[in-house]
Design an enzyme around this catalytic site. Structure first.
Site, PDB file in Angstrom:
ATOM      1  N   LYS A 108     -10.394  -0.493  10.660  1.00 50.96           N
ATOM      2  CA  LYS A 108     -10.598  -1.699   9.859  1.00 50.96           C
ATOM      3  C   LYS A 108     -10.959  -2.881  10.750  1.00 50.96           C
ATOM      4  O   LYS A 108     -11.312  -3.950  10.288  1.00 50.96           O
ATOM      5  CB  LYS A 108      -9.340  -2.024   9.050  1.00 50.96           C
ATOM      6  CG  LYS A 108      -9.041  -0.995   7.954  1.00 50.96           C
ATOM      7  CD  LYS A 108      -7.958  -1.501   7.028  1.00 50.96           C
ATOM      8  CE  LYS A 108      -7.196  -0.412   6.314  1.00 50.96           C
ATOM      9  NZ  LYS A 108      -7.958   0.341   5.338  1.00 50.96           N
ATOM     10  N   GLN A 131      -4.483  -5.033   7.198  1.00 52.74           N
ATOM     11  CA  GLN A 131      -5.426  -6.045   6.705  1.00 52.74           C
ATOM     12  C   GLN A 131      -5.237  -7.387   7.391  1.00 52.74           C
ATOM     13  O   GLN A 131      -5.913  -8.350   7.051  1.00 52.74           O
ATOM     14  CB  GLN A 131      -5.272  -6.229   5.184  1.00 52.74           C
ATOM     15  CG  GLN A 131      -5.378  -4.960   4.369  1.00 52.74           C
ATOM     16  CD  GLN A 131      -6.796  -4.419   4.308  1.00 52.74           C
ATOM     17  OE1 GLN A 131      -7.758  -5.122   4.639  1.00 52.74           O
ATOM     18  NE2 GLN A 131      -6.947  -3.177   3.902  1.00 52.74           N
ATOM     19  N   HIS A 151       0.874  -1.181   0.000  1.00 58.41           N
ATOM     20  CA  HIS A 151       0.000   0.000   0.000  1.00 58.41           C
ATOM     21  C   HIS A 151       0.913   1.234   0.000  1.00 58.41           C
ATOM     22  O   HIS A 151       2.031   1.177   0.526  1.00 58.41           O
ATOM     23  CB  HIS A 151      -0.825  -0.058   1.284  1.00 58.41           C
ATOM     24  CG  HIS A 151      -1.900   0.970   1.416  1.00 58.41           C
ATOM     25  ND1 HIS A 151      -1.637   2.278   1.737  1.00 58.41           N
ATOM     26  CD2 HIS A 151      -3.250   0.874   1.286  1.00 58.41           C
ATOM     27  CE1 HIS A 151      -2.788   2.948   1.813  1.00 58.41           C
ATOM     28  NE2 HIS A 151      -3.783   2.119   1.537  1.00 58.41           N
ATOM     29  N   ASP A 205       3.074  -4.202   8.121  1.00 60.21           N
ATOM     30  CA  ASP A 205       1.858  -3.397   8.002  1.00 60.21           C
ATOM     31  C   ASP A 205       0.684  -4.360   8.181  1.00 60.21           C
ATOM     32  O   ASP A 205       0.349  -5.115   7.272  1.00 60.21           O
ATOM     33  CB  ASP A 205       1.841  -2.718   6.627  1.00 60.21           C
ATOM     34  CG  ASP A 205       0.503  -2.059   6.318  1.00 60.21           C
ATOM     35  OD1 ASP A 205      -0.415  -2.105   7.171  1.00 60.21           O
ATOM     36  OD2 ASP A 205       0.378  -1.506   5.211  1.00 60.21           O
ATOM     37  N   CYS A 237      -4.770   2.570  -3.530  1.00 59.84           N
ATOM     38  CA  CYS A 237      -3.502   3.071  -2.983  1.00 59.84           C
ATOM     39  C   CYS A 237      -2.376   2.075  -3.195  1.00 59.84           C
ATOM     40  O   CYS A 237      -1.530   1.881  -2.319  1.00 59.84           O
ATOM     41  CB  CYS A 237      -3.625   3.430  -1.507  1.00 59.84           C
ATOM     42  SG  CYS A 237      -4.807   4.732  -1.191  1.00 59.84           S
TER      43      CYS A 237
END
Lengths: 154, 417
Positions: free
Chosen positions: B237, B214, B134, B211, B375
């Site tokens: 999220k 997700q 991303h 990261d 993104c």
């Protein structure tokens, strides 16, 4: 909602999306500009041949985008060929008024002077898609201005 | 947080219909039809428990934290700090001081780039990212590289959308100081083999930032088991509010890092001659934090814990299987990202309709999907597509939602095919 969709994706728009007119690189272009919708990733390049009186003798486009942005660019190239800069500005203003009109506004009069471009009257029901329809016009404006920065919609 | 603990008890087990009933927005209608929300990878919807926790925080226990001596401020501080502990346990941190609250995962990554990066990297050092990142896990490193003369390297992916582990290893050099990689791709849905990548990186003397934006909403996460050095995620999220993110870092690393931003709350003592800084994590939390947002995060974690991420993960996997099966019926549809180990994120392209047109038609059917580059422009280029239409599934989605998606895609074909 299917009615709104048919209104948005009118036959002319679908036709110009599948078979865009004036698509590709323009030989002997003396102006060009790039347009970007950074949020969607739509990219457009315009190539213009402009004469000494600032009239657009010829123009072509390439790039990638959705049906609305592609058809808009295709129909725009058809409609501004041979027009002077002042005339083009007038058409754009009217076109902008058409695609951003309020849902209850009577657009018949606005559409009347726009010829084939009137097929974009359905866009006003989809505010998120206004930028798709106007990207080519902003790009045309920056090409005529000789602006080297990449054009964006509002 | 006590405010969250007192709110609605979440449903036991992963039953999408029961879960759905806890999310007020999911019973609203769009285009005359029940909303089918398939954009949780962008931002998840919020259960009543989270809304209540935020409301309760302001209505019953609100004061600034770490500042007052009065009882209410003490209560607010305890509630805020208890979420730090809860968050730490949620991702397997060994110490609550390893949890830094940020505003989102983007800020968590920027914090590491600015604080750790500037004091540990120099000209010619390398940062390795992957092709599927991303922008939030690309641009902060580019900024850092520009400032220091460091070099950003990119590990390629395979056509199915998996890290090419051999190429990844080959891209590690003695100059690699950091690997920054997504736990789960927001476009492809691929679950990356973080443990394996961490071992390889560590063998080459590099640290690893994951990261987890997700990852956390879909999989049980244990940072110690993963073996990474930094892990970031975002509350919104994870069914929590916007404006709260989390950075986990090994305590030894955080302790050695200089402050990120200056301000109140991050100091030990201030004078015009010089200032000394508070210990981690407070050193990294300048200014009044998002107090109610953190209460919301606490409620979100409790909600998810009560269902269980193992159960959520299993249900989502089943739903993904069903969606893949049903989507195979749509002529001209191609799925970008076909790794065997993936979460419920499906990026689609149709050979007769642009993703924006797909999303517009789906919207008129009450189906919300994201269209665009997500993104991840370098990834779009990797696959030679300008954009994709992405349907992402969460614990509140059902087979019926998939059926509605398929029906709406058939409308796209009718109209634009």
């Amino acid at each position: 909602m299917m009615d709104d969709l048919r209104e948005l994706y009118q036959t002319t728009i679908l036709d110009h999306n599948r078979n865009p007119r004036n698509f590709g690189i323009c030989e002997g272009a003396n102006r060009s500009a790039e347009g970007n919708n950074p949020i969607c990733g739509d990219q457009l390049k315009l190539y213009l041949r402009v004469d000494d009186d600032d009239s657009v003798v010829d123009l072509r486009f390439d790039g990638s985008g959705c049906a609305i942005s592609r058809a808009s660019a295709s129909l725009m190239t058809d409609s501004v060929k041979g027009k002077s800069r002042a005339e083009i500005e007038q058409i754009f203003e009217r076109f902008h008024e058409l695609v951003t009109a309020a849902p209850d506004e009577d657009t018949l009069e606005i559409a009347a002077g726009l010829g084939k471009l009137a097929v974009f009257s359905g866009v006003r029901e989809f505010p998120m898609r206004v930028k798709c329809a106007t990207l080519c016009w902003y790009t045309l404006r920056s090409a005529l201005d000789g602006d080297s920065t990449v054009a964006h919609t509002e | 947080v006590s405010a969250a603990g007192e709110s609605l008890a979440p449903s036991a087990g992963c039953d999408a219909l029961t879960i759905r009933a806890d999310f007020p927005i999911l019973s609203t209608r769009r285009a005359g039809k029940r909303l089918v929300y398939l954009d949780s990878a962008s931002s998840a919807q919020k259960p009543r428990a989270v809304l209540d926790a935020i409301e309760n925080c302001y209505a019953t226990s609100y004061a600034n934290v770490h500042r007052g001596v009065y009882e209410l401020s003490e209560t607010a501080t305890r509630a805020y700090e208890s979420v730090r502990g809860l968050t730490g346990r949620f991702i397997g941190a060994s110490d609550r001081r390893e949890i830094v609250f940020t505003k989102n995962v983007t800020e968590a990554i920027n914090l590491v780039a600015t604080s750790w990066g500037r004091s540990n990297l120099s000209s010619g050092d390398e940062i390795l990212v992957s092709e599927m990142e991303h922008h939030a896990n690309i641009v902060p490193w580019q900024l850092l590289c520009e400032q220091l003369g460091a070099v950003l390297r990119v590990a390629p992916i395979t056509d199915r959308g998996e890290i090419d582990v051999e190429a990844f290893e080959a891209a590690l050099t003695p100059r690699t100081k950091l690997v920054a990689i997504a736990h789960v791709s927001n476009v492809l849905g691929t679950v990356n083999p973080i443990r394996e990548l961490c071992s390889l990186a560590h063998e080459h003397g590099a640290l690893v930032l994951v990261d987890g934006a997700q990852g956390v909403p879909h999989l049980p996460v244990d940072v110690r088991e993963l073996g990474c050095d930094f892990y970031g995620f975002t509350a919104h999220k994870l069914f929590g509010p916007t404006g709260v993110g989390v950075l986990w870092g090994r305590l030894s690393l955080l302790d050695a890092m200089p402050p990120y931003q200056g301000g109140g709350g991050m100091i030990e003592s201030v004078s015009f001659e010089g200032t000394s800084y508070a210990e981690a994590p407070y050193r990294f939390e300048a200014g009044t934090p998002n107090i109610a947002g953190v209460a919301g995060l606490g409620a979100a974690i409790e909600y998810v814990n009560a269902i269980g991420l193992d159960a959520i993960s299993k249900c989502e996997h089943e739903l993904l299987g069903y969606a893949n099966e049903r989507l195979a019926e749509i002529e001209g549809l191609r799925i970008i990202g076909t790794a065997p180990h993936k979460v419920g994120v499906i990026s689609m392209v149709l050979d007769y309709a642009h993703p924006h047109d797909i999303a517009t038609v789906l919207d008129t059917e009450g189906v919300a999907v994201r269209a665009g580059h997500h993104c991840a422009q370098p990834l779009m280029r990797r696959y030679g597509v300008p954009a994709t239409a992405r349907a992402s599934f969460s614990m509140y989605n059902t087979r019926e939602d998939v059926d509605r998606l398929v029906l709406a895609l058939q409308k796209v074909r009718e109209l634009l095919g």
